[in-house]
Design a protein around this motif. Structure first.
Motif, PDB file in Angstrom:
ATOM      1  N   TRP A   1      -6.791  -3.153 -34.645  1.00  0.00           N
ATOM      2  CA  TRP A   1      -7.043  -2.191 -33.563  1.00  0.00           C
ATOM      3  C   TRP A   1      -8.299  -2.631 -32.827  1.00  0.00           C
ATOM      4  O   TRP A   1      -9.325  -2.884 -33.473  1.00  0.00           O
ATOM      5  CB  TRP A   1      -7.211  -0.774 -34.127  1.00  0.00           C
ATOM      6  CG  TRP A   1      -7.739   0.216 -33.123  1.00  0.00           C
ATOM      7  CD1 TRP A   1      -7.392   0.316 -31.807  1.00  0.00           C
ATOM      8  CD2 TRP A   1      -8.722   1.228 -33.358  1.00  0.00           C
ATOM      9  NE1 TRP A   1      -8.090   1.343 -31.207  1.00  0.00           N
ATOM     10  CE2 TRP A   1      -8.911   1.919 -32.134  1.00  0.00           C
ATOM     11  CE3 TRP A   1      -9.448   1.625 -34.476  1.00  0.00           C
ATOM     12  CZ2 TRP A   1      -9.805   2.974 -32.003  1.00  0.00           C
ATOM     13  CZ3 TRP A   1     -10.337   2.679 -34.359  1.00  0.00           C
ATOM     14  CH2 TRP A   1     -10.511   3.358 -33.128  1.00  0.00           C
ATOM     15  N   GLY A   2      -8.229  -2.688 -31.535  1.00  0.00           N
ATOM     16  CA  GLY A   2      -9.375  -3.088 -30.717  1.00  0.00           C
ATOM     17  C   GLY A   2      -9.097  -4.446 -30.113  1.00  0.00           C
ATOM     18  O   GLY A   2      -8.571  -5.346 -30.773  1.00  0.00           O
ATOM     19  N   THR A   3      -9.464  -4.593 -28.846  1.00  0.00           N
ATOM     20  CA  THR A   3      -9.176  -5.842 -28.139  1.00  0.00           C
ATOM     21  C   THR A   3     -10.016  -6.990 -28.687  1.00  0.00           C
ATOM     22  O   THR A   3     -11.233  -6.891 -28.772  1.00  0.00           O
ATOM     23  CB  THR A   3      -9.471  -5.655 -26.629  1.00  0.00           C
ATOM     24  OG1 THR A   3      -8.776  -4.474 -26.203  1.00  0.00           O
ATOM     25  CG2 THR A   3      -9.011  -6.839 -25.818  1.00  0.00           C
ATOM     26  N   THR A   4      -9.322  -8.050 -29.069  1.00  0.00           N
ATOM     27  CA  THR A   4      -9.994  -9.281 -29.485  1.00  0.00           C
ATOM     28  C   THR A   4      -9.197 -10.458 -28.961  1.00  0.00           C
ATOM     29  O   THR A   4      -7.956 -10.432 -28.988  1.00  0.00           O
ATOM     30  CB  THR A   4     -10.138  -9.393 -31.020  1.00  0.00           C
ATOM     31  OG1 THR A   4     -10.316 -10.774 -31.367  1.00  0.00           O
ATOM     32  CG2 THR A   4      -8.936  -8.859 -31.783  1.00  0.00           C
ATOM     33  N   LYS A   5      -9.901 -11.478 -28.503  1.00  0.00           N
ATOM     34  CA  LYS A   5      -9.174 -12.647 -27.971  1.00  0.00           C
ATOM     35  C   LYS A   5      -8.433 -13.379 -29.082  1.00  0.00           C
ATOM     36  O   LYS A   5      -7.570 -14.215 -28.821  1.00  0.00           O
ATOM     37  CB  LYS A   5     -10.133 -13.566 -27.213  1.00  0.00           C
ATOM     38  CG  LYS A   5     -11.221 -14.209 -28.059  1.00  0.00           C
ATOM     39  CD  LYS A   5     -12.072 -15.104 -27.160  1.00  0.00           C
ATOM     40  CE  LYS A   5     -13.292 -15.716 -27.782  1.00  0.00           C
ATOM     41  NZ  LYS A   5     -13.364 -16.057 -29.170  1.00  0.00           N
ATOM     42  N   GLU A   6      -8.741 -13.070 -30.327  1.00  0.00           N
ATOM     43  CA  GLU A   6      -8.103 -13.762 -31.457  1.00  0.00           C
ATOM     44  C   GLU A   6      -6.684 -13.258 -31.725  1.00  0.00           C
ATOM     45  O   GLU A   6      -5.925 -13.912 -32.433  1.00  0.00           O
ATOM     46  CB  GLU A   6      -8.933 -13.598 -32.738  1.00  0.00           C
ATOM     47  CG  GLU A   6     -10.394 -14.003 -32.614  1.00  0.00           C
ATOM     48  CD  GLU A   6     -10.579 -15.458 -32.197  1.00  0.00           C
ATOM     49  OE1 GLU A   6      -9.658 -16.260 -32.440  1.00  0.00           O
ATOM     50  OE2 GLU A   6     -11.641 -15.779 -31.624  1.00  0.00           O
ATOM     51  N   VAL A   7      -6.351 -12.074 -31.248  1.00  0.00           N
ATOM     52  CA  VAL A   7      -5.021 -11.508 -31.543  1.00  0.00           C
ATOM     53  C   VAL A   7      -4.336 -11.108 -30.234  1.00  0.00           C
ATOM     54  O   VAL A   7      -4.799 -10.209 -29.521  1.00  0.00           O
ATOM     55  CB  VAL A   7      -5.130 -10.285 -32.487  1.00  0.00           C
ATOM     56  CG1 VAL A   7      -3.747  -9.711 -32.802  1.00  0.00           C
ATOM     57  CG2 VAL A   7      -5.853 -10.659 -33.774  1.00  0.00           C
ATOM     58  N   GLU A   8      -3.239 -11.789 -29.971  1.00  0.00           N
ATOM     59  CA  GLU A   8      -2.480 -11.547 -28.752  1.00  0.00           C
ATOM     60  C   GLU A   8      -2.008 -10.091 -28.706  1.00  0.00           C
ATOM     61  O   GLU A   8      -1.603  -9.546 -29.752  1.00  0.00           O
ATOM     62  CB  GLU A   8      -1.252 -12.471 -28.754  1.00  0.00           C
ATOM     63  CG  GLU A   8      -0.896 -12.965 -27.375  1.00  0.00           C
ATOM     64  CD  GLU A   8       0.370 -13.815 -27.420  1.00  0.00           C
ATOM     65  OE1 GLU A   8       1.160 -13.724 -26.483  1.00  0.00           O
ATOM     66  OE2 GLU A   8       0.554 -14.544 -28.420  1.00  0.00           O
ATOM     67  N   ASN A   9      -2.044  -9.477 -27.557  1.00  0.00           N
ATOM     68  CA  ASN A   9      -1.589  -8.099 -27.348  1.00  0.00           C
ATOM     69  C   ASN A   9      -2.441  -7.038 -28.041  1.00  0.00           C
ATOM     70  O   ASN A   9      -2.040  -5.874 -28.119  1.00  0.00           O
ATOM     71  CB  ASN A   9      -0.130  -7.909 -27.790  1.00  0.00           C
ATOM     72  CG  ASN A   9       0.808  -8.804 -27.024  1.00  0.00           C
ATOM     73  OD1 ASN A   9       0.582  -9.051 -25.834  1.00  0.00           O
ATOM     74  ND2 ASN A   9       1.815  -9.329 -27.693  1.00  0.00           N
ATOM     75  N   SER A  10      -3.584  -7.428 -28.602  1.00  0.00           N
ATOM     76  CA  SER A  10      -4.438  -6.418 -29.243  1.00  0.00           C
ATOM     77  C   SER A  10      -4.967  -5.470 -28.167  1.00  0.00           C
ATOM     78  O   SER A  10      -5.111  -5.858 -27.000  1.00  0.00           O
ATOM     79  CB  SER A  10      -5.584  -7.079 -30.002  1.00  0.00           C
ATOM     80  OG  SER A  10      -6.321  -7.923 -29.147  1.00  0.00           O
ATOM     81  N   SER A  11      -5.242  -4.228 -28.574  1.00  0.00           N
ATOM     82  CA  SER A  11      -5.611  -3.213 -27.586  1.00  0.00           C
ATOM     83  C   SER A  11      -6.612  -2.218 -28.169  1.00  0.00           C
ATOM     84  O   SER A  11      -6.613  -1.960 -29.373  1.00  0.00           O
ATOM     85  CB  SER A  11      -4.348  -2.457 -27.152  1.00  0.00           C
ATOM     86  OG  SER A  11      -4.684  -1.330 -26.387  1.00  0.00           O
ATOM     87  N   ASP A  12      -7.434  -1.664 -27.293  1.00  0.00           N
ATOM     88  CA  ASP A  12      -8.345  -0.588 -27.705  1.00  0.00           C
ATOM     89  C   ASP A  12      -7.602   0.737 -27.841  1.00  0.00           C
ATOM     90  O   ASP A  12      -8.100   1.675 -28.436  1.00  0.00           O
ATOM     91  CB  ASP A  12      -9.458  -0.400 -26.661  1.00  0.00           C
ATOM     92  CG  ASP A  12     -10.505  -1.503 -26.730  1.00  0.00           C
ATOM     93  OD1 ASP A  12     -10.560  -2.214 -27.751  1.00  0.00           O
ATOM     94  OD2 ASP A  12     -11.269  -1.645 -25.753  1.00  0.00           O
ATOM     95  N   LEU A  13      -6.390   0.802 -27.249  1.00  0.00           N
ATOM     96  CA  LEU A  13      -5.681   2.084 -27.159  1.00  0.00           C
ATOM     97  C   LEU A  13      -4.760   2.364 -28.338  1.00  0.00           C
ATOM     98  O   LEU A  13      -4.392   3.501 -28.600  1.00  0.00           O
ATOM     99  CB  LEU A  13      -4.851   2.139 -25.873  1.00  0.00           C
ATOM    100  CG  LEU A  13      -5.634   1.994 -24.562  1.00  0.00           C
ATOM    101  CD1 LEU A  13      -4.692   2.087 -23.380  1.00  0.00           C
ATOM    102  CD2 LEU A  13      -6.711   3.069 -24.463  1.00  0.00           C
TER     103      LEU A  13
END
Ligand code: PMV
Length: 350
Positions: free
Chosen positions: A172-184
């Motif tokens: 959970w939370g936007t990180t460039k390491e995980v595609e499609n990751s999101s803060d929402l």
């Protein structure tokens, strides 16, 4: 499709739905947030299997909006107030939500005072129930979207709950390491980028202290707003994602252990450096940590720990041929540091 605004064309009717949702334990911790439950840094957790909340939700259509909650059969008025407030908050996303009366019954498969995140499994199960109702009232069909919106709604109840909607390792939370990751909302960590050694793990929770915590997570998150080391910590969580990504791919157990324990101690170090300072670890927590370190030095066996925002210790060890030796050590040497010989045994397998 990521537009979570609710469809105003709905058709409500009285219904009873039910759902079950496990708790989770973070490896890279979420600690600190912005408005609307936006995390200050990305986090990743294992979803548990045995520790879960089973919830049934009775919706009585066209009655005045009210919420009644029962925990293990006992009416909980404080919890009902919290859920009522939560429902009012998410009306924008479920426009029918205030158009009826709710009777919610929940049961946890783990002790209430265990420090296992019942808010994560609890809000996860409620969000799943709401999406069942949403499906019936608004006719949504897309299963992926339904799950993603459940994660989105769970987040608005209790941040880390959004990770409980998926099995295995969850981000959970936007990180460039995980595609499609999101803060929402949370997403599953790609299964084919996880070495098999991390796919079958024990989590035994030692119940060092079973009473209420002296400082809640909500207050702890809030203290990060003025914390002198906050920015560095948020940055470090991002850096740790890059490190963890390699570890997960290569099956690098020694560095996995190092990173997970560092994250747990950093979480508690942040608490100690808050203003006002607070300490959630107890004497038993430290005794257990020292014994784990001695045990690892002597045997080389992969027993390690993580901590939530509390005194209890999550003992992590792979489910493999060495696990019996580790279990024997836990029973003989670590159990004595619990309050009432309390240990909750869970396992992650995916
Ligand atoms: O979701 P909350 O507000 O209960 O915060 C949970 C924070 C930690 O459990 C300490 C860390 C985490 O990522 O789960």
């Amino acid at each position: 499709m990521n537009d979570f605004t609710g469809n105003k064309n709905f058709n409500i009717s009285s219904q009873t739905v039910s759902a079950s949702c496990p708790s989770n334990i973070a490896l890279i911790k979420y600690w600190g947030k912005y408005e609307n439950q936006i995390p200050a840094n990305p986090s990743i957790s294992y979803t548990l299997i045995n520790c879960k909340t089973n919830t049934s939700m009775e919706f009585v259509a066209d009655e005045k909006f009210s919420v009644q909650t029962f925990l293990s059969g006992n009416e909980e008025k404080k919890f009902a107030e919290k859920i009522e407030k939560y429902f009012r908050n998410i009306e924008e996303f479920l426009p029918w939500i205030l158009k009826g009366k709710y009777i919610i019954r929940t049961d946890n498969t783990f002790p209430h005072s265990s420090g296992i995140a019942s808010s994560a499994s609890g809000f996860g199960a409620i969000a799943k129930c709401l999406m069942e109702l949403e499906q019936q009232f608004s006719g949504i069909q897309d299963c992926d979207f339904k799950l993603r919106k459940a994660s989105f709604l769970a987040r608005l109840g209790s941040g880390s709950a959004c990770r409980s909607l998926y099995p295995g390792l969850v981000v959970w939370g936007t990180t460039k390491e995980v595609e499609n990751s999101s803060d929402l909302y949370a997403v599953q960590y790609p299964n084919d980028e996880i070495h098999d050694v991390f796919k079958s793990f024990n989590d035994w929770v030692l119940l060092i202290h079973e009473g209420a915590k002296s400082v809640s997570s909500t207050v702890g998150h809030g203290l990060m707003n003025t914390h002198p080391y906050a920015e560095r910590r948020f940055q470090e969580a991002h850096e740790n994602f890059a490190v963890l990504k390699e570890i997960l791919k290569n099956g690098d157990m020694p560095n996995f252990i190092k990173l997970v324990e560092h994250e747990a101690l950093t979480l508690h170090a942040m608490m100690m450096m808050s203003d006002p300072a607070f300490i959630l670890m107890k004497t038993g927590t430290l005794a257990v940590i020292n014994k784990i370190w001695d045990f690892r030095k002597e045997t080389g066996l992969p027993l390690f720990f993580t901590l939530d925002a509390g005194a209890n210790v999550h003992l992590l060890f792979p489910a493999d041929s060495d696990e019996d030796k580790i279990k024997e050590f836990i029973v003989k040497e670590l159990l004595q540091h619990t309050q009432n010989n309390g240990v909750v045994k869970d396992v992650m397998k995916f």
